[in-house]
Design an enzyme around this catalytic site. Structure first.
Site, mmCIF file in Angstrom:
data_model
loop_
_atom_site.group_PDB
_atom_site.id
_atom_site.type_symbol
_atom_site.label_atom_id
_atom_site.label_comp_id
_atom_site.label_asym_id
_atom_site.label_seq_id
_atom_site.Cartn_x
_atom_site.Cartn_y
_atom_site.Cartn_z
ATOM 1 C CD GLU A 1 -1.230 7.624 8.748
ATOM 2 O OE1 GLU A 1 -2.282 6.934 9.241
ATOM 3 O OE2 GLU A 1 -0.507 7.850 8.713
ATOM 4 C CG HIS B 1 -5.953 1.668 1.212
ATOM 5 N ND1 HIS B 1 -5.053 1.773 0.280
ATOM 6 C CD2 HIS B 1 -5.437 0.903 1.994
ATOM 7 C CE1 HIS B 1 -3.593 1.982 0.522
ATOM 8 N NE2 HIS B 1 -3.484 1.424 1.738
ATOM 9 C CG PHE C 1 -0.703 -5.767 4.257
ATOM 10 C CD1 PHE C 1 -1.052 -4.779 4.903
ATOM 11 C CD2 PHE C 1 -1.976 -6.427 3.490
ATOM 12 C CE1 PHE C 1 -3.120 -5.246 6.207
ATOM 13 C CE2 PHE C 1 -3.173 -6.328 4.133
ATOM 14 C CZ PHE C 1 -3.323 -5.461 4.841
ATOM 15 C CG HIS D 1 -1.255 4.735 4.893
ATOM 16 N ND1 HIS D 1 -1.387 5.232 3.700
ATOM 17 C CD2 HIS D 1 -1.575 3.094 5.842
ATOM 18 C CE1 HIS D 1 -1.304 3.179 3.407
ATOM 19 N NE2 HIS D 1 -1.908 2.423 4.338
ATOM 20 C CB CYS E 1 -1.219 0.589 1.392
ATOM 21 S SG CYS E 1 -1.757 -1.607 1.176
ATOM 22 C CE LYS F 1 -4.810 4.882 2.191
ATOM 23 N NZ LYS F 1 -4.012 5.454 2.721
#
Lengths: 409, 86
Positions: free
Chosen positions: A313, A337, A396, A302, A162, A332
């Site tokens: 985060e 996403h 990931f 993110h 991502c 997002k």
């Protein structure tokens, strides 16, 4: 001698929020989610039956029938976004073909055509389309961009899950600084809206299960968030060496001033809860930009809306900014996403927000998670002074990428 | 299977070429040069071959196919191949 600067001179987006930069930014300001039920997912009665597709993308505006047959959706969205960015920059012919590179990030590569071919030709593999390899190879979208414009510099495809889109922009920036290219078309893409792919992400518990309320499902930093919403899309930036952009009179949106890249090495899909490594990534990007945390006007998080990401985060941001992070937004909530497309799209809109001095609010943020002690922009756009922006992308595999973008008035 | 006439084969080839090149079938005739007129690449040529194989239930030699330049030559190749069928 000072380090070469990298200018952003063009933007192009094909995303759930819109298929032009202005439309997409307005959509973010409006903070309404673009998630909808997807007929294929509903028909298969999957655990997750909604996503954020790119609406109203007309391939015929960019391709003839011959090309439409050959380019799958990921390649189409990529070439279209890149073409928009190049037109926006007035960049065609602005650098020699062999000094122009394509840098594309993708988390999932050709997974959509791969699954379609595997499902469609399982009983007759020898009958599959002749161009199957050319469709499924993860390098296809970047190669089609190079083919369309005749760019003959490096044509590189990065995979950091991502974070891929941000990685591509960061790596392109390094190539420009090193003088290996004069112009870079840098961005990302993914097209993961297919039954097999969505089911796979649902199996690891990464996706929101709010089938009853798709538009309310993606809730970055909200107390009741339950996972991310799958999206598709592509975005590209045109990057040029600063002096060359200035010399040709290009409109300069701003500068890619800092890039940080590191890896958690902790868990194959979960982030480190205390955010130490992500914070180090942000620190590295700030150092690279020659800026202090206090110089940053806002953060593009993110912010996937998974319980684990947002908490980690937030911890990383508190750590990096000494307990006082600037205003934080998270697109997002609107777009879902976009996987490999996310970091590039968010770099584009983060730079616009920084340049315009207005930060879009986070969608679906009713009750902020008390474990995320941040200045979250909510309810309406926030006016801020024009200032640099820091944008995060985490993938990931523990892949982290942070960009620091400095707006040019 | 009855041997199709040359005219039928010509129509079939023109149809498959038009499908792959995304052009109206009327734009393609026997003199159409796929290389000069359309800069056809090897994958597109092979896709046309694959569609003809499926339509006619035959196997084509890829090396022969690569040598084809015009639609008329492709039709001739198919005619020969079908005539040679046992």
């Amino acid at each position: 001698m000072s380090r070469p600067r990298v200018a952003v001179t063009g933007l192009g987006v094909k995303t759930p929020a819109g298929t032009s930069v202005d439309a997409a930014f307005d959509c973010l300001l409006d903070a309404r989610s673009r998630a909808v039920h997807v007929p294929e997912l509903v028909a298969r009665d999957l655990a997750v039956q909604f996503a954020c597709p790119v609406p109203n993308f007309d391939p015929a505006a960019y391709f003839n029938q011959r090309e439409i047959r050959r380019l799958d959706r990921g390649a189409q969205l990529s070439v279209a976004a890149a073409a928009d960015a190049i037109a926006d920059a007035g960049a065609e012919g602005a650098a020699a073909p062999d000094r122009t590179g394509v840098f594309l990030g993708t988390g999932l590569g050709g997974i959509l055509p791969s699954t379609m071919i595997a499902l469609g030709w399982d009983t007759d593999p020898s009958g599959m389309p002749v161009d199957s390899v050319a469709r499924v190879m993860p390098t296809a979208p970047a190669a089609w961009i190079a083919l369309r414009f005749g760019f003959r510099g490096p044509c590189l495809t990065y995979a950091t899950a991502c974070a891929s889109g941000a990685t591509a922009i960061g790596e392109a920036t390094l190539k420009l600084r090193a003088g290996e290219v004069d112009m870079a078309i840098a961005g990302g893409v993914d097209t993961p809206i297919g039954a097999i792919i969505v089911a796979a992400f649902a199996r690891i518990g990464a996706l929101s299960l709010h089938n009853d309320d798709p538009a309310g499902a993606s809730r970055p930093f909200e107390a009741t968030r339950d996972g991310f919403v799958m999206g598709e899309g592509s975005s590209f930036l045109v990057l040029e060496r600063w002096e060359r952009a200035r010399a040709r009179g290009a409109r300069i949106y701003g500068e890619v001033a800092g890039y940080g890249s590191n890896t958690d090495a902790f868990h194959i899909v979960a982030p480190i809860a205390d955010g130490t490594v992500a914070a180090a990534c942000m620190d590295a990007a700030l150092v690279d930009a020659g800026l202090k945390p206090a110089d940053i006007g806002h953060v593009n998080a993110h912010g996937t809306a998974t319980p684990l990401n947002d908490r980690a985060e937030a911890a990383a941001l508190v750590r990096c900014f000494g307990g006082r992070p600037p205003p934080v937004t998270a697109p997002k909530g609107v777009t879902g996403h976009l996987i490999g497309g996310a970091g590039a799209f968010e770099a584009a809109v983060a730079l616009l927000a920084a340049r315009r001095g207005v930060v879009p609010p986070i969608a679906n943020l009713a009750v902020p998670d008390p474990d995320c002690p941040l200045d979250l922009v909510r309810d309406e756009p926030r006016r801020i002074p024009v200032a640099p922006v820091l944008t995060n992308s985490f993938g990931f595999g523990g892949h982290n990428a942070t960009l620091v973008l400095v707006p040019e008035p | 299977m009855t041997m199709p006439s040359r005219a039928e084969l010509s129509t079939l080839v023109r149809t498959k070429v038009a499908e792959v090149l995304g052009t109206p079938v009327e734009e393609i005739d026997e003199s159409t040069n796929l290389e000069v007129g359309y800069q056809i690449d090897s994958l597109e040529l092979m896709e046309i071959g694959a569609r003809l194989e499926a339509a006619l239930g035959i196997r084509l030699d890829l090396r022969e196919l690569i040598g084809v330049e015009t639609v008329g030559q492709a039709t001739d190749l198919l005619t020969r191949r079908l005539e040679a069928q046992p």
